[in-house]
Motif scaffolding. Structure first.
Motif, short mmCIF file in Angstrom:
data_model
loop_
_atom_site.label_atom_id
_atom_site.label_comp_id
_atom_site.label_asym_id
_atom_site.label_seq_id
_atom_site.Cartn_x
_atom_site.Cartn_y
_atom_site.Cartn_z
N ASP A 271 32.38 1.48 7.61
CA ASP A 271 31.46 0.36 7.57
C ASP A 271 32.26 -0.94 7.47
O ASP A 271 33.44 -0.94 7.12
N PRO A 272 31.62 -2.09 7.78
CA PRO A 272 32.34 -3.37 7.80
C PRO A 272 33.00 -3.70 6.46
O PRO A 272 34.09 -4.25 6.42
N GLU A 273 32.33 -3.32 5.36
CA GLU A 273 32.90 -3.59 4.04
C GLU A 273 34.23 -2.87 3.88
O GLU A 273 35.22 -3.45 3.43
N GLY A 274 34.27 -1.60 4.29
CA GLY A 274 35.50 -0.82 4.18
C GLY A 274 36.61 -1.41 5.03
O GLY A 274 37.77 -1.48 4.62
N THR A 275 36.27 -1.84 6.23
CA THR A 275 37.25 -2.44 7.14
C THR A 275 37.84 -3.71 6.53
O THR A 275 39.05 -3.94 6.58
N MET A 276 36.97 -4.52 5.92
CA MET A 276 37.43 -5.76 5.30
C MET A 276 38.39 -5.47 4.15
O MET A 276 39.42 -6.14 3.99
N ILE A 277 38.09 -4.43 3.36
CA ILE A 277 38.95 -4.08 2.24
C ILE A 277 40.32 -3.63 2.72
O ILE A 277 41.35 -4.03 2.19
N HIS B 186 51.68 -7.09 2.87
CA HIS B 186 52.63 -7.89 3.67
C HIS B 186 53.15 -9.07 2.85
O HIS B 186 54.34 -9.39 2.89
N LYS B 187 52.24 -9.70 2.11
CA LYS B 187 52.64 -10.85 1.29
C LYS B 187 53.68 -10.43 0.25
O LYS B 187 54.69 -11.10 0.05
N ILE B 188 53.41 -9.30 -0.43
CA ILE B 188 54.34 -8.81 -1.45
C ILE B 188 55.69 -8.48 -0.81
O ILE B 188 56.75 -8.81 -1.33
N GLY B 189 55.63 -7.86 0.37
CA GLY B 189 56.86 -7.52 1.08
C GLY B 189 57.65 -8.74 1.46
O GLY B 189 58.88 -8.79 1.31
N ASP B 190 56.97 -9.78 1.94
CA ASP B 190 57.65 -11.02 2.33
C ASP B 190 58.32 -11.66 1.12
O ASP B 190 59.45 -12.15 1.20
N GLN B 191 57.62 -11.62 -0.03
CA GLN B 191 58.19 -12.22 -1.24
C GLN B 191 59.44 -11.48 -1.69
O GLN B 191 60.34 -12.06 -2.28
N ASN B 192 59.48 -10.18 -1.37
CA ASN B 192 60.62 -9.36 -1.82
C ASN B 192 61.64 -9.14 -0.71
O ASN B 192 62.57 -8.37 -0.88
N GLN C 142 41.81 -4.44 5.55
CA GLN C 142 42.53 -5.61 6.07
C GLN C 142 43.10 -6.44 4.91
O GLN C 142 44.21 -6.97 5.00
N THR C 143 42.33 -6.54 3.83
CA THR C 143 42.79 -7.30 2.66
C THR C 143 44.01 -6.63 2.03
O THR C 143 44.98 -7.29 1.66
N ILE C 144 43.97 -5.30 1.90
CA ILE C 144 45.11 -4.55 1.34
C ILE C 144 46.34 -4.76 2.21
O ILE C 144 47.44 -5.04 1.71
N VAL D 59 41.35 -6.87 -4.18
CA VAL D 59 40.36 -5.92 -3.65
C VAL D 59 39.16 -5.78 -4.57
O VAL D 59 38.02 -5.66 -4.12
N ARG D 60 39.39 -5.86 -5.88
CA ARG D 60 38.33 -5.61 -6.85
C ARG D 60 37.07 -6.43 -6.58
O ARG D 60 35.95 -5.89 -6.58
N PRO D 61 37.19 -7.74 -6.32
CA PRO D 61 35.97 -8.53 -6.09
C PRO D 61 35.22 -8.13 -4.81
O PRO D 61 34.02 -8.45 -4.67
N LEU D 62 35.90 -7.44 -3.89
CA LEU D 62 35.25 -7.06 -2.63
C LEU D 62 34.41 -5.80 -2.76
O LEU D 62 33.56 -5.52 -1.90
N LEU D 63 34.66 -5.03 -3.81
CA LEU D 63 33.95 -3.75 -3.97
C LEU D 63 32.52 -3.98 -4.45
O LEU D 63 32.24 -4.94 -5.18
N GLN D 64 31.63 -3.07 -4.06
CA GLN D 64 30.28 -3.12 -4.60
C GLN D 64 30.37 -2.88 -6.11
O GLN D 64 31.24 -2.14 -6.59
#
Length: 335
Positions: free
Chosen positions: A301-307, A316-322, A309-311, A205-210
């Protein structure tokens, strides 16, 4: 004249032209500090005057349409319902920094947000914002003889689980309300007791933030106690930072009488009594309609929506791994 002063002058000239009812709610918004308020909205729109003007006018219209000016006279009743909100939406004023800035603790990991309807959580959040802006900050400014218009937030990630996925919609609503109507009110977000699950999400998420937002977030070691004591006294530390040892050990401590999340904490008692008194004085003028306070929430705003969705994707990825996408609670990482 520098460019920032010119931008303030231009925005001020535009605000002189708005309708009187917008000017009235702007007075309640700025609490006697119109220039500083204009600067907040300009910062939020990278000093673009026309975008800041639209943002501010939209904010004032939102306040009017949702009767935000009177939200501090709309108690959440009965008291059992309000206690349920406080027990599941963990936030509170723990004290003040050495500079006189209010310090708010937020229990991100242990907030369940499942004891009341969305409307009550949004109402409660806005009431705390308005109490901060109309009561706490003006009192701090008067005490220190200078303008204090922002706060610090310490976010406790203790107990963060993948089930937080279910809270993202409500958290997005609250975040959107803050982004659009209470911009630039937080100087720094201190992250403490961060488990691996947070670290994994933060990396993506960090790189997506202003850049402006990114600079405000500081992830501290463990409970953050030592770093935070450089900027505030021990008494002002949120209760979840007053421990030594590995991150997460606060889960095993007995309840703290200074728990800033509790309805019994002096801050929440002040807010509760203030709203009750405001409701009683309003009732003398006009009959007060009580009950759930519905607030229209603008589209994020679109930026917030993208963040968001990324979270979701990362969780989900972390959950699948575990092997569990719902209730996997990972151990705290002290790094």
């Amino acid at each position: 004249m520098n460019s920032s002063q010119e931008a303030v002058n231009q925005l001020n000239a535009l605000m002189d032209q708005v309708d009187e009812h917008l000017k009235d709610t702007f007075q309640i918004l700025h609490q006697g500090y119109p220039t500083e308020t204009l600067v907040r909205f300009l910062k939020a729109r990278e000093w673009n005057v026309s975008k800041a003007h639209k943002m501010l006018v939209d904010c004032l219209n939102w306040r009017l349409q949702n009767d935000i000016d009177n939200i501090l006279s709309k108690p959440i009743i009965p008291i059992d319902l309000y206690r349920a909100v406080r027990d599941s939406q963990l936030v509170g004023l723990s004290g003040f920094s050495k500079e006189g800035v209010p310090v708010f603790g937020i229990g991100v990991g242990l907030s369940t947000l499942d004891r009341a309807s969305v409307n009550y959580y949004v109402q409660s959040h806005i009431q705390i914002n308005e109490y901060r802006d109309r009561v706490v900050l003006p009192a701090a400014s008067e005490l220190h003889g200078r303008y204090i218009g922002t706060c610090l937030k310490v976010l406790d990630m203790t107990g963060l689980k993948l089930s937080a996925l279910g809270q993202i919609k409500l958290l997005t609503i609250i975040s959107t309300v803050d982004d659009l109507n209470y911009p630039e009110k937080t100087d720094v977000y201190y992250i403490v007791n961060a488990p691996y699950i947070f670290s994994a999400c933060w990396r993506v998420v960090r790189p997506l933030l202003q850049e402006r937002t990114r600079k405000k977030v500081q992830v501290l070691h463990g409970s953050g106690r030592d770093e935070l004591l450089k900027i505030m006294d021990y008494a002002s530390l949120p209760h979840f930072c007053k421990k030594e040892g590995p991150a997460g050990s606060s889960q095993h401590l007995p309840p703290d009488i200074n728990d800033c999340f509790s309805l019994d904490h002096p801050f929440h008692q002040e807010v509760y009594n203030y709203v009750k008194q405001q409701a009683q004085s309003q009732a003398l003028k006009v009959p007060v309609k009580l009950g759930s306070f519905h607030v229209d929430v603008p589209e994020p705003d679109p930026e917030g929506t993208m963040i968001v969705q990324t979270i979701k994707s990362e969780l989900h990825k972390i959950g699948d791994q575990n092997g569990d996408t719902h209730e996997c609670c990972l151990t705290n990482d002290t790094g």
